[in-house]
Structure formats: C-alpha cells, structure tokens
Design a protein around this motif. Structure first.
Motif, PDB file in Angstrom:
ATOM      1  N   SER A 142      42.768 -14.066  26.792  1.00  0.00           N
ATOM      2  CA  SER A 142      41.727 -13.231  26.227  1.00  0.00           C
ATOM      3  C   SER A 142      41.962 -11.761  26.567  1.00  0.00           C
ATOM      4  O   SER A 142      41.792 -10.884  25.727  1.00  0.00           O
ATOM      5  N   VAL A 143      42.351 -11.487  27.812  1.00  0.00           N
ATOM      6  CA  VAL A 143      42.628 -10.111  28.231  1.00  0.00           C
ATOM      7  C   VAL A 143      43.821  -9.561  27.458  1.00  0.00           C
ATOM      8  O   VAL A 143      43.791  -8.420  26.972  1.00  0.00           O
ATOM      9  N   LEU A 144      44.871 -10.357  27.321  1.00  0.00           N
ATOM     10  CA  LEU A 144      46.058  -9.903  26.600  1.00  0.00           C
ATOM     11  C   LEU A 144      45.750  -9.650  25.129  1.00  0.00           C
ATOM     12  O   LEU A 144      46.205  -8.669  24.547  1.00  0.00           O
ATOM     13  N   GLU A 145      44.968 -10.554  24.544  1.00  0.00           N
ATOM     14  CA  GLU A 145      44.590 -10.365  23.142  1.00  0.00           C
ATOM     15  C   GLU A 145      43.790  -9.079  22.963  1.00  0.00           C
ATOM     16  O   GLU A 145      43.984  -8.337  21.995  1.00  0.00           O
ATOM     17  N   GLY A 146      42.889  -8.809  23.901  1.00  0.00           N
ATOM     18  CA  GLY A 146      42.111  -7.584  23.827  1.00  0.00           C
ATOM     19  C   GLY A 146      42.982  -6.349  23.964  1.00  0.00           C
ATOM     20  O   GLY A 146      42.825  -5.373  23.223  1.00  0.00           O
ATOM     21  N   ALA A 147      43.941  -6.388  24.900  1.00  0.00           N
ATOM     22  CA  ALA A 147      44.819  -5.247  25.121  1.00  0.00           C
ATOM     23  C   ALA A 147      45.708  -4.999  23.906  1.00  0.00           C
ATOM     24  O   ALA A 147      45.862  -3.852  23.451  1.00  0.00           O
ATOM     25  N   PHE A 148      46.281  -6.063  23.355  1.00  0.00           N
ATOM     26  CA  PHE A 148      47.149  -5.892  22.189  1.00  0.00           C
ATOM     27  C   PHE A 148      46.335  -5.497  20.961  1.00  0.00           C
ATOM     28  O   PHE A 148      46.820  -4.749  20.108  1.00  0.00           O
ATOM     29  N   GLY A 149      45.117  -5.993  20.861  1.00  0.00           N
ATOM     30  CA  GLY A 149      44.256  -5.569  19.769  1.00  0.00           C
ATOM     31  C   GLY A 149      43.982  -4.075  19.831  1.00  0.00           C
ATOM     32  O   GLY A 149      44.003  -3.373  18.806  1.00  0.00           O
ATOM     33  N   LEU A 150      43.758  -3.558  21.027  1.00  0.00           N
ATOM     34  CA  LEU A 150      43.529  -2.126  21.194  1.00  0.00           C
ATOM     35  C   LEU A 150      44.786  -1.323  20.867  1.00  0.00           C
ATOM     36  O   LEU A 150      44.714  -0.263  20.245  1.00  0.00           O
ATOM     37  N   LEU A 151      45.944  -1.835  21.278  1.00  0.00           N
ATOM     38  CA  LEU A 151      47.201  -1.149  20.960  1.00  0.00           C
ATOM     39  C   LEU A 151      47.410  -1.071  19.451  1.00  0.00           C
ATOM     40  O   LEU A 151      47.824  -0.033  18.922  1.00  0.00           O
ATOM     41  N   GLY A 166      46.450   6.286  14.910  1.00  0.00           N
ATOM     42  CA  GLY A 166      47.218   7.437  15.365  1.00  0.00           C
ATOM     43  C   GLY A 166      46.584   8.039  16.606  1.00  0.00           C
ATOM     44  O   GLY A 166      47.244   8.273  17.609  1.00  0.00           O
ATOM     45  N   GLU A 167      45.285   8.261  16.540  1.00  0.00           N
ATOM     46  CA  GLU A 167      44.508   8.753  17.682  1.00  0.00           C
ATOM     47  C   GLU A 167      43.040   8.474  17.393  1.00  0.00           C
ATOM     48  O   GLU A 167      42.565   8.707  16.277  1.00  0.00           O
ATOM     49  N   ALA A 168      42.324   7.944  18.375  1.00  0.00           N
ATOM     50  CA  ALA A 168      40.921   7.598  18.148  1.00  0.00           C
ATOM     51  C   ALA A 168      40.182   7.567  19.469  1.00  0.00           C
ATOM     52  O   ALA A 168      40.778   7.433  20.551  1.00  0.00           O
ATOM     53  N   GLY A 169      38.860   7.657  19.385  1.00  0.00           N
ATOM     54  CA  GLY A 169      38.012   7.613  20.562  1.00  0.00           C
ATOM     55  C   GLY A 169      37.624   6.201  20.940  1.00  0.00           C
ATOM     56  O   GLY A 169      37.860   5.239  20.197  1.00  0.00           O
ATOM     57  N   LEU A 170      36.991   6.078  22.090  1.00  0.00           N
ATOM     58  CA  LEU A 170      36.625   4.774  22.640  1.00  0.00           C
ATOM     59  C   LEU A 170      35.709   4.005  21.703  1.00  0.00           C
ATOM     60  O   LEU A 170      35.907   2.809  21.466  1.00  0.00           O
ATOM     61  N   THR A 171      34.696   4.664  21.165  1.00  0.00           N
ATOM     62  CA  THR A 171      33.713   3.971  20.333  1.00  0.00           C
ATOM     63  C   THR A 171      34.370   3.324  19.117  1.00  0.00           C
ATOM     64  O   THR A 171      34.114   2.157  18.796  1.00  0.00           O
ATOM     65  N   ARG A 172      35.224   4.063  18.442  1.00  0.00           N
ATOM     66  CA  ARG A 172      35.896   3.529  17.254  1.00  0.00           C
ATOM     67  C   ARG A 172      36.823   2.377  17.605  1.00  0.00           C
ATOM     68  O   ARG A 172      36.829   1.347  16.924  1.00  0.00           O
ATOM     69  N   PRO A 217      33.129  -5.025  23.734  1.00  0.00           N
ATOM     70  CA  PRO A 217      32.148  -4.134  24.355  1.00  0.00           C
ATOM     71  C   PRO A 217      32.826  -2.846  24.804  1.00  0.00           C
ATOM     72  O   PRO A 217      33.999  -2.864  25.209  1.00  0.00           O
ATOM     73  N   LYS A 218      32.109  -1.740  24.748  1.00  0.00           N
ATOM     74  CA  LYS A 218      32.728  -0.465  25.116  1.00  0.00           C
ATOM     75  C   LYS A 218      33.226  -0.473  26.558  1.00  0.00           C
ATOM     76  O   LYS A 218      34.280   0.102  26.860  1.00  0.00           O
ATOM     77  N   SER A 219      32.501  -1.147  27.445  1.00  0.00           N
ATOM     78  CA  SER A 219      32.927  -1.181  28.850  1.00  0.00           C
ATOM     79  C   SER A 219      34.258  -1.919  28.992  1.00  0.00           C
ATOM     80  O   SER A 219      35.142  -1.493  29.753  1.00  0.00           O
ATOM     81  N   HIS A 244      44.059  11.815  25.157  1.00  0.00           N
ATOM     82  CA  HIS A 244      44.310  13.059  24.441  1.00  0.00           C
ATOM     83  C   HIS A 244      43.034  13.507  23.741  1.00  0.00           C
ATOM     84  O   HIS A 244      42.493  12.772  22.902  1.00  0.00           O
ATOM     85  N   ARG A 245      42.517  14.687  24.123  1.00  0.00           N
ATOM     86  CA  ARG A 245      41.338  15.276  23.492  1.00  0.00           C
ATOM     87  C   ARG A 245      40.150  14.311  23.462  1.00  0.00           C
ATOM     88  O   ARG A 245      39.460  14.166  22.452  1.00  0.00           O
ATOM     89  N   GLY A 246      39.946  13.645  24.556  1.00  0.00           N
ATOM     90  CA  GLY A 246      38.813  12.739  24.645  1.00  0.00           C
ATOM     91  C   GLY A 246      39.026  11.387  23.998  1.00  0.00           C
ATOM     92  O   GLY A 246      38.113  10.548  23.992  1.00  0.00           O
ATOM     93  N   GLY A 247      40.203  11.147  23.446  1.00  0.00           N
ATOM     94  CA  GLY A 247      40.515   9.857  22.824  1.00  0.00           C
ATOM     95  C   GLY A 247      41.803   9.289  23.380  1.00  0.00           C
ATOM     96  O   GLY A 247      42.242   9.646  24.485  1.00  0.00           O
ATOM     97  N   TYR A 248      42.395   8.396  22.604  1.00  0.00           N
ATOM     98  CA  TYR A 248      43.629   7.735  23.036  1.00  0.00           C
ATOM     99  C   TYR A 248      44.631   7.731  21.884  1.00  0.00           C
ATOM    100  O   TYR A 248      44.260   7.617  20.715  1.00  0.00           O
ATOM    101  N   ARG A 249      45.906   7.835  22.246  1.00  0.00           N
ATOM    102  CA  ARG A 249      46.985   7.701  21.283  1.00  0.00           C
ATOM    103  C   ARG A 249      48.123   6.930  21.943  1.00  0.00           C
ATOM    104  O   ARG A 249      48.095   6.678  23.149  1.00  0.00           O
ATOM    105  N   MET A 250      49.119   6.535  21.148  1.00  0.00           N
ATOM    106  CA  MET A 250      50.203   5.723  21.681  1.00  0.00           C
ATOM    107  C   MET A 250      50.965   6.486  22.766  1.00  0.00           C
ATOM    108  O   MET A 250      51.206   7.684  22.650  1.00  0.00           O
ATOM    109  N   GLY A 251      51.317   5.777  23.831  1.00  0.00           N
ATOM    110  CA  GLY A 251      51.973   6.402  24.974  1.00  0.00           C
ATOM    111  C   GLY A 251      53.487   6.310  24.928  1.00  0.00           C
ATOM    112  O   GLY A 251      54.063   5.546  24.152  1.00  0.00           O
ATOM    113  N   PRO A 252      54.161   7.084  25.766  1.00  0.00           N
ATOM    114  CA  PRO A 252      55.625   7.127  25.756  1.00  0.00           C
ATOM    115  C   PRO A 252      56.294   5.817  26.164  1.00  0.00           C
ATOM    116  O   PRO A 252      57.396   5.519  25.722  1.00  0.00           O
TER     117      PRO A 252
END
Length: 236
Positions: A11-20, A27-33, A41-43, A61-69
């Motif tokens: 479940s944790v892996l699915e959540g992490a890969f879903g977020l990726l 490209g870049e998005a905030g936590l809520t989106r 859940p946001k937490s 990046h700028r209060g959101g997240y984007r793909m890392g190096p």
C-alpha cells in the motif's frame, strides 16, 4: 482484522508510485492537487512526498513538488537489454552520418513508442526534437514495427481494421514506414533490433527524415545497422 505487513508495504509503495506518476503528469504541482489525484489523505501524501524528497526522487519547488534528479538518473540508466547503449552508440552515429537523418532507439511502453536513445540529424531534413524519454503514438513507425513483431500488446484504443493487413506487410518487409502520417513533412523508417535468440524483439531502430528521401533505402541501411548492434549485444 488487521492487514499483513506485506499488504501494508504494498500500500505504501503504491501510494509513493502513484504520487510519482502524478508529479510526472503535472510537471510540478502542490500537495493538495497531488493528494486529490491519488486519492490519498493530505497528511499521507505529505509524508510520502517528504520521504521521496529526502531520497531525491522528487524535489520541493515554489511550494510544490517536481521530479527529482535521482529519478532522472535512475530512469536514464534503464535499458531492456544489458549493454544495449554501449553496443548501439557507434552504429547509431554512423547511420546518422550516412543518412544525414536523426536516429533513435525505441521501446513500447503503455501503448506508446518511448525513445531510449537519440542521435540528432545533421542534414537538411526536418528538425525533429526528441530526447530520452520522449513518447510518440504507437502508430509511429518505431511503434508499428514492434506491434507487428513483438506479439500481443495492450493498446489504449483498438487498432484500425486495416492493421492486420498492415502488420503482415511489416513482417514480410522487415520494416515499418511513416509517410507524413503523424506530422507533415516528417517521414520515418523503422526496423526491429534483434533480441535474444527465439524471442520477439524488444526495441526498434528508427530513422527520421523528410519526404525527399527514399524510405526503402533508409530501411535497408537501418536493417544493416540493426544487425551490427545485434552482433554487438551477442559479443561478436
């Protein structure tokens, strides 16, 4: 009734890969989106994203997240055949020099042709902008030649009724062509790269040029290059 540690781990892996995947799409998005897209859940999304950021898989990046190096580095090292890049590098450049056209190696991924390697053309042909990770519709020549030779593949939509006849022609010729079917002024010839003995090819070699060139001749040159690459993969 409690879930097993294995189920919790999945479940944790699915959540992490879903977020990726959500970060990759946006490209870049905030936590809520990102949390909303993944149904988390946001937490939970925040905790996973922060862990991914610590690992370099995403970056803040700028209060959101984007793909890392780290994801970029690991992703670009992937190849379906061990030694493919080293075996293909010189032959691809020689083919680009010979034809003056751009040369690429592609694999089928989620019903699309995914570019693994790319050598820009040096002639006066079309300025096709591509790089590792670029995707094209499966109807591009690089995808069609694999669709015809690699066996059943799941596609996002059913192929046209004419596909069975076209696929038979591709197998008979050993090459697929795109004569401005996707982009005006852009043509392509593609051949399968030899896989392991007795197995369907995993990758294709494509040459992108303009309508002034004879695609049949380019396909013949690409087939010879594919054979050189195949010999290199087999250590010959």
């Amino acid at each position: 009734m409690t879930s097993s540690p294995g189920a919790a781990g999945r479940s944790v892996l699915e959540g992490a890969f879903g977020l990726l995947e959500a970060v990759e799409r946006a490209g870049e998005a905030g936590l809520t989106r990102l949390a909303a897209e993944c149904g988390l859940p946001k937490s939970t999304a925040h905790r996973l994203l922060e862990q991914l950021a610590e690992l370099g898989a995403v970056e803040r990046h700028r209060g959101g997240y984007r793909m890392g190096p780290q994801m970029y580095r690991l992703g670009h090292r992937w190849q379906p055949n061990p030694g493919l890049r080293s075996a293909a590098r010189r032959p691809m450049h020689e083919l680009a020099e010979l034809t003056g056209a751009a040369v690429g190696i592609c694999v089928l991924w989620k019903g699309q042709a995914l570019v693994l390697e790319w050598v820009p053309g040096k002639g006066a042909g079309p300025a096709v902008v591509a790089r590792r990770g670029t995707t094209w519709p499966w109807r591009a020549a690089a995808g069609k030649v694999l669709m015809a030779t690699a066996g059943p593949v799941t596609l996002p939509c059913p192929p046209p009724r004419s596909w069975a006849r076209e696929a038979a022609g591709i197998r008979a010729r050993g090459a697929a062509f795109d004569r401005e079917e996707l982009v005006p002024g852009v043509c392509c010839a593609a051949v399968p790269l030899p896989g392991r003995p007795g197995r369907a090819p995993l990758t294709s070699l494509c040459v992108v040029t303009d309508p002034a060139h004879r695609l049949e001749r380019i396909a013949d040159a690409a087939a010879r290059t594919a054979q050189v690459i195949g010999n290199g993969l087999r250590g010959r």
